[in-house]
Design a protein around this motif. Sequence first.
Motif, PDB file in Angstrom:
ATOM      1  N   GLY A 121       5.323   8.516 -11.655  1.00 38.29           N
ATOM      2  CA  GLY A 121       5.889   7.533 -10.737  1.00 38.29           C
ATOM      3  C   GLY A 121       7.399   7.567 -10.704  1.00 38.29           C
ATOM      4  O   GLY A 121       8.010   7.217  -9.691  1.00 38.29           O
ATOM      5  N   SER A 122       8.006   8.008 -11.801  1.00 40.10           N
ATOM      6  CA  SER A 122       9.463   8.057 -11.879  1.00 40.10           C
ATOM      7  C   SER A 122      10.031   8.993 -10.822  1.00 40.10           C
ATOM      8  O   SER A 122       9.579  10.120 -10.664  1.00 40.10           O
ATOM      9  CB  SER A 122       9.891   8.533 -13.268  1.00 40.10           C
ATOM     10  OG  SER A 122      11.297   8.653 -13.355  1.00 40.10           O
ATOM     11  N   GLY A 123      11.019   8.513 -10.094  1.00 40.18           N
ATOM     12  CA  GLY A 123      11.683   9.340  -9.081  1.00 40.18           C
ATOM     13  C   GLY A 123      11.049   9.265  -7.710  1.00 40.18           C
ATOM     14  O   GLY A 123      11.592   9.807  -6.744  1.00 40.18           O
ATOM     15  N   ILE A 124       9.897   8.600  -7.593  1.00 39.41           N
ATOM     16  CA  ILE A 124       9.223   8.489  -6.292  1.00 39.41           C
ATOM     17  C   ILE A 124       9.587   7.146  -5.676  1.00 39.41           C
ATOM     18  O   ILE A 124       9.036   6.101  -6.050  1.00 39.41           O
ATOM     19  CB  ILE A 124       7.695   8.626  -6.441  1.00 39.41           C
ATOM     20  CG1 ILE A 124       7.341   9.961  -7.077  1.00 39.41           C
ATOM     21  CG2 ILE A 124       7.008   8.488  -5.093  1.00 39.41           C
ATOM     22  CD1 ILE A 124       5.862  10.153  -7.328  1.00 39.41           C
ATOM     23  N   GLY A 161       0.795  -1.215   0.000  1.00 41.33           N
ATOM     24  CA  GLY A 161       0.000   0.000   0.000  1.00 41.33           C
ATOM     25  C   GLY A 161       0.824   1.260   0.000  1.00 41.33           C
ATOM     26  O   GLY A 161       0.283   2.361   0.136  1.00 41.33           O
ATOM     27  N   ARG A 162       2.148   1.112  -0.168  1.00 43.67           N
ATOM     28  CA  ARG A 162       3.006   2.287  -0.191  1.00 43.67           C
ATOM     29  C   ARG A 162       2.781   3.095  -1.461  1.00 43.67           C
ATOM     30  O   ARG A 162       2.463   2.558  -2.520  1.00 43.67           O
ATOM     31  CB  ARG A 162       4.479   1.876  -0.098  1.00 43.67           C
ATOM     32  CG  ARG A 162       4.897   1.356   1.265  1.00 43.67           C
ATOM     33  CD  ARG A 162       6.405   1.319   1.369  1.00 43.67           C
ATOM     34  NE  ARG A 162       6.973   0.389   0.413  1.00 43.67           N
ATOM     35  CZ  ARG A 162       7.393  -0.835   0.718  1.00 43.67           C
ATOM     36  NH1 ARG A 162       7.282  -1.281   1.963  1.00 43.67           N
ATOM     37  NH2 ARG A 162       7.916  -1.613  -0.205  1.00 43.67           N
ATOM     38  N   LEU A 163       2.976   4.396  -1.343  1.00 47.35           N
ATOM     39  CA  LEU A 163       2.785   5.299  -2.483  1.00 47.35           C
ATOM     40  C   LEU A 163       3.770   4.967  -3.597  1.00 47.35           C
ATOM     41  O   LEU A 163       4.973   4.854  -3.369  1.00 47.35           O
ATOM     42  CB  LEU A 163       2.963   6.744  -2.007  1.00 47.35           C
ATOM     43  CG  LEU A 163       2.665   7.864  -3.009  1.00 47.35           C
ATOM     44  CD1 LEU A 163       2.189   9.100  -2.259  1.00 47.35           C
ATOM     45  CD2 LEU A 163       3.895   8.220  -3.844  1.00 47.35           C
ATOM     46  N   GLY A 164       3.232   4.827  -4.807  1.00 44.66           N
ATOM     47  CA  GLY A 164       4.086   4.518  -5.942  1.00 44.66           C
ATOM     48  C   GLY A 164       4.006   5.529  -7.063  1.00 44.66           C
ATOM     49  O   GLY A 164       4.922   5.658  -7.866  1.00 44.66           O
ATOM     50  N   ALA A 165       2.895   6.263  -7.140  1.00 46.61           N
ATOM     51  CA  ALA A 165       2.718   7.260  -8.194  1.00 46.61           C
ATOM     52  C   ALA A 165       1.698   8.296  -7.722  1.00 46.61           C
ATOM     53  O   ALA A 165       0.878   8.026  -6.844  1.00 46.61           O
ATOM     54  CB  ALA A 165       2.238   6.606  -9.493  1.00 46.61           C
ATOM     55  N   VAL A 166       1.764   9.474  -8.325  1.00 45.47           N
ATOM     56  CA  VAL A 166       0.804  10.531  -7.999  1.00 45.47           C
ATOM     57  C   VAL A 166       0.147  11.038  -9.271  1.00 45.47           C
ATOM     58  O   VAL A 166       0.693  10.906 -10.380  1.00 45.47           O
ATOM     59  CB  VAL A 166       1.483  11.709  -7.255  1.00 45.47           C
ATOM     60  CG1 VAL A 166       1.961  11.272  -5.880  1.00 45.47           C
ATOM     61  CG2 VAL A 166       2.635  12.291  -8.067  1.00 45.47           C
ATOM     62  N   LEU A 167      -1.041  11.612  -9.101  1.00 49.09           N
ATOM     63  CA  LEU A 167      -1.788  12.195 -10.203  1.00 49.09           C
ATOM     64  C   LEU A 167      -1.651  13.706 -10.099  1.00 49.09           C
ATOM     65  O   LEU A 167      -1.968  14.294  -9.062  1.00 49.09           O
ATOM     66  CB  LEU A 167      -3.254  11.772 -10.143  1.00 49.09           C
ATOM     67  CG  LEU A 167      -3.494  10.259 -10.061  1.00 49.09           C
ATOM     68  CD1 LEU A 167      -4.982   9.963 -10.015  1.00 49.09           C
ATOM     69  CD2 LEU A 167      -2.824   9.535 -11.218  1.00 49.09           C
ATOM     70  N   LEU A 168      -1.195  14.330 -11.166  1.00 51.06           N
ATOM     71  CA  LEU A 168      -0.826  15.739 -11.154  1.00 51.06           C
ATOM     72  C   LEU A 168      -1.909  16.623 -11.764  1.00 51.06           C
ATOM     73  O   LEU A 168      -2.626  16.211 -12.682  1.00 51.06           O
ATOM     74  CB  LEU A 168       0.477  15.952 -11.923  1.00 51.06           C
ATOM     75  CG  LEU A 168       1.697  15.193 -11.407  1.00 51.06           C
ATOM     76  CD1 LEU A 168       2.894  15.448 -12.313  1.00 51.06           C
ATOM     77  CD2 LEU A 168       2.019  15.593  -9.977  1.00 51.06           C
TER      78      LEU A 168
END
Length: 314
Positions: free
Chosen positions: A232-235, A209-216
């Motif tokens: 997701g790249s860099g996170i 459940g760890r954060l893997g990507a965000v919606l911008l």
Amino acid sequence: MRPMLASPADTTPRGEDWVHEVKWDGMRVLVDVHDGKLTISSRTGNDVTASYPELATLADQYDDMLLDGEVVALDGGRPSFAALADRMHVKDRRRAERLAAARPVTLMVFDLLRLYAADLTSQPWSARRELLERLDLDGRHWQVPPVYDDGDELFEATREQGLEGIVSKRRSAPYLAGRRSKDWLKRPHRTSVSAVVGGWRPEKTNDSGRLGAVLLGVPDGAGGWRFAGRMGSGIAGAAAVRLAEALAPLTRPTSPFSDPVPRIDAVGATWVEPRVVVEARTLEVTRDGRLRQPAYLGIRTDVTPDDLQEVDGA
């Protein structure tokens, strides 16, 4: 006091009325020295003095002065916002000192707003610059970068050197604290975008459940936020943990975007209030406003969502 802000520009102004500087990829700050005490404030007015202990001895230079500048972290000799991101959020003194020893910052000073209790903001840029140069601020962790008469030449030189761009300033302009002015014009090279986070998705590789990507999201022109893509790249690692902690109290039941989010991006998303601003490097911004292959650089605590809306409407 809040710093004066530059307006976006697509061309470089020419003529004797203008002077040109390198645009630094860092964190804008005001540095206030008074009676031996140093206070560093971000452009949003937050006290960030503890984050940059290597600048403390600036308080020994003069009894009273207020400087405007940019804190930068150098990576391979070039300013890197990604390198600075680890320093921006540190409030613990001991940790800040360890980071300062391993990855020190440099303060690029470009304006002088007060000297010995005299308010200089009503003076033209040229007068403030002359006084600033006479202060001879040249230390291990701070400097006064040069200015240039030929903006076109500087623009090409900064492109070749991989720098962020240039800022052009009208020589006769006063300092308009807290205002965005066309007397200062910024023209960047790189496609670096500040955006809000409107949602996040967990890592695909496990069930943690760890954060893997965000919606911008970026301004939609009507005071809301248009979906600009998934990043997701860099996170990963500490950056992912820090971002997850910032988003955790912002959960909401519905999407904050004013347009529909494609199902491929929305599936499994946790929606959040669009209050956290992040910096992303992207190959390009497409015609429909999407970020192509965005890569995470860090959280921008020095920029608010309102700032993004203001720039979009400038």
